[in-house]
Design an enzyme around this catalytic site. Structure first.
Site, PDB file in Angstrom:
ATOM      1  N   LYS A   1       0.834  -1.207   0.000  1.00 33.60           N
ATOM      2  CA  LYS A   1       0.000   0.000   0.000  1.00 33.60           C
ATOM      3  C   LYS A   1       0.864   1.251   0.000  1.00 33.60           C
ATOM      4  CE  LYS A   1      -1.811   1.725   4.013  1.00 33.60           C
ATOM      5  NZ  LYS A   1      -1.507   3.160   4.136  1.00 33.60           N
ATOM      6  N   ASN A   2       1.873   1.267   0.904  1.00 36.44           N
ATOM      7  CA  ASN A   2       2.638   2.502   1.079  1.00 36.44           C
ATOM      8  C   ASN A   2       3.604   2.803  -0.061  1.00 36.44           C
ATOM      9  OD1 ASN A   2       1.262   2.935   3.394  1.00 36.44           O
ATOM     10  ND2 ASN A   2       2.968   2.559   4.796  1.00 36.44           N
TER      11      ASN A   2
ATOM     12  N   ARG B   1      -4.217  10.944   4.612  1.00 42.60           N
ATOM     13  CA  ARG B   1      -3.130  11.904   4.696  1.00 42.60           C
ATOM     14  C   ARG B   1      -2.182  11.846   3.495  1.00 42.60           C
ATOM     15  NH1 ARG B   1       0.446  14.593   8.088  1.00 42.60           N
ATOM     16  NH2 ARG B   1       2.570  13.976   7.663  1.00 42.60           N
TER      17      ARG B   1
ATOM     18  N   CYS C   1      -5.095  13.151  12.622  1.00 39.79           N
ATOM     19  CA  CYS C   1      -5.672  11.831  12.403  1.00 39.79           C
ATOM     20  C   CYS C   1      -5.573  11.092  13.715  1.00 39.79           C
ATOM     21  CB  CYS C   1      -4.961  11.093  11.291  1.00 39.79           C
ATOM     22  SG  CYS C   1      -3.408  10.394  11.795  1.00 39.79           S
TER      23      CYS C   1
ATOM     24  N   ARG D   1       0.467  14.779  13.156  1.00 41.76           N
ATOM     25  CA  ARG D   1       1.031  14.590  11.816  1.00 41.76           C
ATOM     26  C   ARG D   1       1.015  15.836  10.928  1.00 41.76           C
ATOM     27  NH1 ARG D   1      -1.061   8.718   9.825  1.00 41.76           N
ATOM     28  NH2 ARG D   1       0.928   8.613   8.786  1.00 41.76           N
ATOM     29  N   PRO D   2       1.813  16.834  11.273  1.00 44.88           N
ATOM     30  CA  PRO D   2       1.871  18.042  10.445  1.00 44.88           C
ATOM     31  C   PRO D   2       2.574  17.785   9.108  1.00 44.88           C
ATOM     32  CG  PRO D   2       3.482  18.155  12.218  1.00 44.88           C
ATOM     33  CD  PRO D   2       2.700  16.889  12.442  1.00 44.88           C
ATOM     34  N   VAL D   3       2.535  18.798   8.213  1.00 44.35           N
ATOM     35  CA  VAL D   3       3.222  18.651   6.917  1.00 44.35           C
ATOM     36  C   VAL D   3       4.292  19.728   6.753  1.00 44.35           C
ATOM     37  CG1 VAL D   3       1.390  17.432   5.677  1.00 44.35           C
ATOM     38  CG2 VAL D   3       1.364  19.936   5.771  1.00 44.35           C
TER      39      VAL D   3
ATOM     40  N   ASP E   1       4.618   0.707  12.014  1.00 47.16           N
ATOM     41  CA  ASP E   1       3.435   0.035  11.454  1.00 47.16           C
ATOM     42  C   ASP E   1       3.319  -1.438  11.867  1.00 47.16           C
ATOM     43  OD1 ASP E   1       2.697   2.374  10.254  1.00 47.16           O
ATOM     44  OD2 ASP E   1       3.118   1.750   8.197  1.00 47.16           O
TER      45      ASP E   1
ATOM     46  N   ARG F   1      -8.699  -0.466   4.621  1.00 50.11           N
ATOM     47  CA  ARG F   1      -7.865   0.588   4.027  1.00 50.11           C
ATOM     48  C   ARG F   1      -6.540   0.019   3.552  1.00 50.11           C
ATOM     49  NH1 ARG F   1      -6.681   5.661   7.505  1.00 50.11           N
ATOM     50  NH2 ARG F   1      -5.383   5.865   5.672  1.00 50.11           N
TER      51      ARG F   1
HETATM   52  C1  UD1 Z   1       4.323   6.916   6.305  1.00 50.53           C
HETATM   53  C2  UD1 Z   1       3.449   5.700   6.132  1.00 50.53           C
HETATM   54  C3  UD1 Z   1       2.916   5.248   7.478  1.00 50.53           C
HETATM   55  C4  UD1 Z   1       4.063   5.023   8.463  1.00 50.53           C
HETATM   56  C5  UD1 Z   1       4.964   6.259   8.523  1.00 50.53           C
HETATM   57  C6  UD1 Z   1       6.198   6.053   9.365  1.00 50.53           C
HETATM   58  C7  UD1 Z   1       2.492   5.994   3.928  1.00 50.53           C
HETATM   59  C8  UD1 Z   1       1.274   6.258   3.101  1.00 50.53           C
HETATM   60  N1  UD1 Z   1       2.337   6.028   5.270  1.00 50.53           N
HETATM   61  O1  UD1 Z   1       3.495   7.952   6.829  1.00 50.53           O
HETATM   62  O2  UD1 Z   1       2.194   4.017   7.288  1.00 50.53           O
HETATM   63  O3  UD1 Z   1       3.535   4.767   9.742  1.00 50.53           O
HETATM   64  O4  UD1 Z   1       5.398   6.625   7.195  1.00 50.53           O
HETATM   65  O5  UD1 Z   1       6.933   4.967   8.903  1.00 50.53           O
HETATM   66  O6  UD1 Z   1       3.565   5.728   3.417  1.00 50.53           O
HETATM   67  N2  UD1 Z   1       6.188  14.758  10.580  1.00 50.53           N
HETATM   68  C9  UD1 Z   1       6.265  16.098  10.868  1.00 50.53           C
HETATM   69  N3  UD1 Z   1       6.238  16.995   9.840  1.00 50.53           N
HETATM   70  C10 UD1 Z   1       6.116  16.593   8.542  1.00 50.53           C
HETATM   71  C11 UD1 Z   1       6.028  15.210   8.254  1.00 50.53           C
HETATM   72  C12 UD1 Z   1       6.066  14.315   9.305  1.00 50.53           C
HETATM   73  O7  UD1 Z   1       6.375  16.493  12.024  1.00 50.53           O
HETATM   74  O8  UD1 Z   1       6.084  17.465   7.629  1.00 50.53           O
HETATM   75  C13 UD1 Z   1       6.195  13.772  11.701  1.00 50.53           C
HETATM   76  C14 UD1 Z   1       4.853  13.044  11.822  1.00 50.53           C
HETATM   77  O9  UD1 Z   1       3.923  13.793  12.548  1.00 50.53           O
HETATM   78  C15 UD1 Z   1       5.244  11.758  12.499  1.00 50.53           C
HETATM   79  C16 UD1 Z   1       6.650  11.495  11.936  1.00 50.53           C
HETATM   80  O10 UD1 Z   1       7.115  12.752  11.430  1.00 50.53           O
HETATM   81  O11 UD1 Z   1       5.316  11.932  13.880  1.00 50.53           O
HETATM   82  C17 UD1 Z   1       6.705  10.452  10.847  1.00 50.53           C
HETATM   83  O12 UD1 Z   1       5.934  10.876   9.744  1.00 50.53           O
HETATM   84  P1  UD1 Z   1       6.246  10.438   8.255  1.00 50.53           P
HETATM   85  O13 UD1 Z   1       7.514   9.669   8.186  1.00 50.53           O
HETATM   86  O14 UD1 Z   1       6.084  11.641   7.395  1.00 50.53           O
HETATM   87  O15 UD1 Z   1       5.059   9.440   7.977  1.00 50.53           O
HETATM   88  P2  UD1 Z   1       4.000   9.478   6.804  1.00 50.53           P
HETATM   89  O16 UD1 Z   1       4.687   9.725   5.511  1.00 50.53           O
HETATM   90  O17 UD1 Z   1       2.834  10.288   7.183  1.00 50.53           O
END
Ligand code: UD1
Length: 421
Positions: free
Chosen positions: A22-23, A92, A116, A121-123, A308, A400
């Site tokens: 999926k990811n 997300r 979520c 989970r900010p961007v 995960d 999902r």
């Molecule tokens: C992806 C995976 C998810 C997995 C995660 C960590 C997909 C679709 N999802 O999620 O299944 O659990 O990696 O292996 O691939 N963060 C920030 N700012 C940002 C981005 C992230 O603070 O701009 C923080 C998040 O809040 C979280 C951490 O970084 O605490 C990890 O997030 P990230 O590695 O970005 O995970 P995702 O890509 O959302």
């Protein structure tokens, strides 16, 4: 809302084929936004998250043709660069469209994904990186509004190796002017797979799967349609879930169609706990595992223990000999399976971001509620080995990310049925 009725305990036996990840599928489908030609895929998994991303891409004008297990995605003529809140809020990963849209059209309007269940989970890291590439970004009415003349390659050092931010920036960098270096990049196998997909379209990428990646920017006209259908890697998280299910049930199961090297840390942990595993290049054979002993683990970015798989591991730890400790370092609120597992007799005490798990002799079936994808997987694992009937509600969380999990488990001998609702 569908629910699953599981009659436990059952011993799993046989073999199970793992679906495409999926990811990896999600970012790779998004990457077709960069390609001004049809792209062919095989074995795209039937998952709710995949349908959601396809809906978002179709809302921008991407054409999808499905033929059996083949899928063709054609982004030759996109109509708009807008990802609406109504679709983004459910997943997300939709924020990944930002990079390719900006790179190809110089404009994008993408809803902020919002919080979520497993944390804020900010961007911010995604946006910081886009700005480094020359985008102007502001937030307006809940949307990320981004524009640029032409993105320009840059060196971007990520404050944390975010998987999504690495993917978003890789895609943006493909059509930027000059080279982009991503320092402290995420190293997950799904990043490597996205790089392989881009390389198959003629992009030059060095260092994918390491913490320093170089993406050579190119003109869109230089991207080349690849006549071969792309096949996404097997889902290491689904594989880990089935491996743990087999161990918990004490059964004899061959889990096939994925790369065990992607699960090195998990397999080492299970072996240390006493599991009997035969590890091949594309399968793991679990052989009548005895009752395991407890362990201590901490989630970490790849190649560390994947967050995960944390919930599923905790399901296993709830029935081993002795105590275990799990520390979650990636997401701040990822223990929602704990109270539900408690209803089945698991003994877990939470303290901050750690959980102490006291192994018990047996679990007992109970009605439980899914709260997020991996928490749901943990509940199904507990239900498989618990004495008596469990009713697992809100199965849509499971749908999902797990393709036909009930059918796959039934084939292995589990007594499980889906009640449509
Ligand atoms: C992806 C995976 C998810 C997995 C995660 C960590 C997909 C679709 N999802 O999620 O299944 O659990 O990696 O292996 O691939 N963060 C920030 N700012 C940002 C981005 C992230 O603070 O701009 C923080 C998040 O809040 C979280 C951490 O970084 O605490 C990890 O997030 P990230 O590695 O970005 O995970 P995702 O890509 O959302």
């Amino acid at each position: 809302m569908d629910k699953l009725i599981v009659e436990g305990p059952s011993k799993l036996n046989g073999s199970v084929h793992i679906s495409s990840a999926k990811n990896a599928t999600l970012p790779i489908l998004v990457a077709t936004l960069l390609c001004p030609y049809p792209v062919k895929f095989v074995d795209i998994p039937e998952l709710m998250d995949v349908s959601t991303i396809l809906k978002i891409l179709q809302s921008m004008g991407l054409k999808i043709t499905k033929n059996g297990n083949e899928l063709i995605a054609d982004a030759s003529n996109l109509e708009n660069q807008h990802a609406d809140y109504s679709l983004v809020k459910t997943m997300r990963a939709s924020v990944l469209v930002l990079g390719p849209l900006l790179a190809r059209y110089g404009v994008a309007s993408v809803s902020l994904p919002g919080g979520c269940a497993i944390g804020a989970r900010p961007v911010d890291i995604h946006l910081m990186g886009m700005e480094k590439l020359g985008a102007e970004i502001h937030i307006e009415n809940g949307y990320i509004k981004a524009k640029c003349e032409k993105l320009k390659g840059a060196t971007i050092t990520l404050p944390f190796p975010s998987v999504g931010a690495t993917e978003n920036l890789m895609m943006a960098a493909v059509l930027a002017e000059g080279n982009t270096i991503i320092e402290n990049a995420a190293m997950e196998p799904e990043i490597d797979d996205l790089a392989d997909f881009l390389i198959a379209q003629g992009v030059k990428i060095e260092g994918a799967g390491t913490s320093r990646m170089i993406i050579h920017g190119m003109d869109i006209k230089a991207l080349k349609p690849n006549p071969k259908s792309y096949r996404v890697i097997g889902d290491r998280i689904e594989a880990a879930t089935f491996i743990i299910a087999a161990i918990m049930s004490g059964g004899d199961v061959r889990v096939e169609g994925f790369i065990p090297k992607h699960l090195t840390y998990v397999l080492e942990t299970l072996t240390k706990m006493g599991a009997k595993l035969e590890i091949g290049t594309d399968f793991v054979h679990i052989k009548n595992s005895p009752r395991l002993k407890g362990a201590a683990l901490e989630t970490a970015p790849y190649p560390g223990f994947p967050t995960d798989v944390q919930a599923q591991m905790m399901a296993l730890m709830s029935i081993v000999n002795g105590d275990s400790i799990v520390t979650e370092t990636i997401f701040e609120n990822r223990f929602m399976h704990v109270p539900e597992m408690g209803r089945m007799g698991a003994k877990v005490t939470l303290k901050g971001n750690s959980a102490l798990i006291e192994g018990v002799e047996t679990l007992s079936g109970a009605p439980v509620m899914c709260t997020d994808l991996r928490a749901s997987a943990a509940l199904i694992l507990c239900a498989l080995v618990a004495q008596g009937e469990s009713e697992i509600q809100r199965v849509y969380h499971l749908d999902r990310g797990y393709e036909k999990i009930d059918e796959k488990l039934t084939k292995l001998g589990a007594k499980i049925r889906r009640v449509k609702g």
